[in-house]
Every structure is written in structure tokens, then in C-alpha cells.
Design a protein around this motif. Sequence first.
Motif, PDB file in Angstrom:
ATOM      1  N   ILE A   4       2.922   5.433   2.540  1.00 40.22           N
ATOM      2  CA  ILE A   4       1.586   4.937   2.183  1.00 40.22           C
ATOM      3  C   ILE A   4       1.698   3.790   1.189  1.00 40.22           C
ATOM      4  N   ASP A  18       5.790  10.698   2.596  1.00 42.23           N
ATOM      5  CA  ASP A  18       4.444  10.219   2.939  1.00 42.23           C
ATOM      6  C   ASP A  18       3.948   9.245   1.883  1.00 42.23           C
ATOM      7  N   LYS A  19       4.145   9.590   0.623  1.00 38.51           N
ATOM      8  CA  LYS A  19       3.712   8.696  -0.459  1.00 38.51           C
ATOM      9  C   LYS A  19       4.452   7.361  -0.383  1.00 38.51           C
ATOM     10  N   GLY A  22       0.419   0.180   1.843  1.00 37.71           N
ATOM     11  CA  GLY A  22      -0.585  -0.275   0.891  1.00 37.71           C
ATOM     12  C   GLY A  22      -0.416  -1.722   0.475  1.00 37.71           C
ATOM     13  N   GLY A  37      -6.595   6.365   3.218  1.00 44.05           N
ATOM     14  CA  GLY A  37      -5.242   6.253   2.698  1.00 44.05           C
ATOM     15  C   GLY A  37      -5.188   5.465   1.403  1.00 44.05           C
ATOM     16  N   TYR A  38      -5.963   4.364   1.325  1.00 50.26           N
ATOM     17  CA  TYR A  38      -6.021   3.588   0.086  1.00 50.26           C
ATOM     18  C   TYR A  38      -6.594   4.419  -1.051  1.00 50.26           C
ATOM     19  N   LEU A  74       0.521  11.576   9.206  1.00 54.78           N
ATOM     20  CA  LEU A  74      -0.428  10.776   8.429  1.00 54.78           C
ATOM     21  C   LEU A  74      -1.584  10.286   9.297  1.00 54.78           C
ATOM     22  N   MET A  98      -3.952   6.804  -2.301  1.00 55.75           N
ATOM     23  CA  MET A  98      -2.932   6.039  -3.007  1.00 55.75           C
ATOM     24  C   MET A  98      -3.430   5.675  -4.395  1.00 55.75           C
ATOM     25  N   LEU A 138      -2.709   1.228   6.890  1.00 45.96           N
ATOM     26  CA  LEU A 138      -3.338   2.235   6.057  1.00 45.96           C
ATOM     27  C   LEU A 138      -4.849   2.214   6.287  1.00 45.96           C
ATOM     28  N   HIS A 184      -2.326  -3.443  -2.931  1.00 43.80           N
ATOM     29  CA  HIS A 184      -2.890  -3.113  -1.630  1.00 43.80           C
ATOM     30  C   HIS A 184      -3.964  -4.094  -1.193  1.00 43.80           C
ATOM     31  N   LEU A 244      -4.985   9.150   7.319  1.00 42.06           N
ATOM     32  CA  LEU A 244      -4.570   8.245   6.255  1.00 42.06           C
ATOM     33  C   LEU A 244      -3.952   6.952   6.767  1.00 42.06           C
ATOM     34  N   VAL A 245      -3.451   6.954   7.990  1.00 47.22           N
ATOM     35  CA  VAL A 245      -2.974   5.731   8.633  1.00 47.22           C
ATOM     36  C   VAL A 245      -3.559   5.670  10.042  1.00 47.22           C
TER      37      VAL A 245
END
Length: 103
Positions: free
Chosen positions: A18, A14-15, A22, A70-71, A50, A74, A66, A88, A55-56
Amino acid sequence: MTDREVPDWLTEMDKEIINVLGTNLILSPSIIAENIGRSREGVGNRLNSLQAGGLVRKVDRGKYELTEEGYKYMDEWSDLDEEYHPWHGKTEWELRNSDSEES
């Protein structure tokens, strides 16, 4: 920005997803998978999670971006993890002050 805990359901994939989103681009699961070295199916499954987590967002058939939330996440783990330095399209000030704009 308020301190928030990163949800325990977020995975390393997921990271990675993202972080790629980003870059301030709208991308397909296939393109994301290619950029992070993961399977398209795995990325598609995590994008669904997500999206459910806010987050998305899906902007078109098979295209994701995103969200502001989500930003924010992050930005938080980029402060904690020296290896994450995402670009981003927003300044740190814009991210940190978006909380006050939403109020």
C-alpha cells in the motif's frame, strides 16, 4: 475522518504494498515486489487479498492502483507509525475531507 481499526488481516507486506502504491502510480506486481524486496508471487497473492478488501483495484491486466479506502488506511497508520511518511499525491486535507464528499 472517522477512527477505524486497521483490519486484522492486513500484514506487514500489505502495508509495504500500500505504501508503494500510495505514490499515486499504477504498478505491476513485479515492480512492487522489486521495490519492497519481496517475491512477485507473494505480492500477487497479497494484491488479491487487498483487492478483495477494497484497498486496491486492478486497472488493467497485471496493473494495480490504491483505492480511496486504501489511502485512508495508509493515512491512519502513518499517523501511528513515525517510520511511515508516504507520498500519495494527496494532501492530508484532501484525504480527511474525502469522507464528507462521499456522504
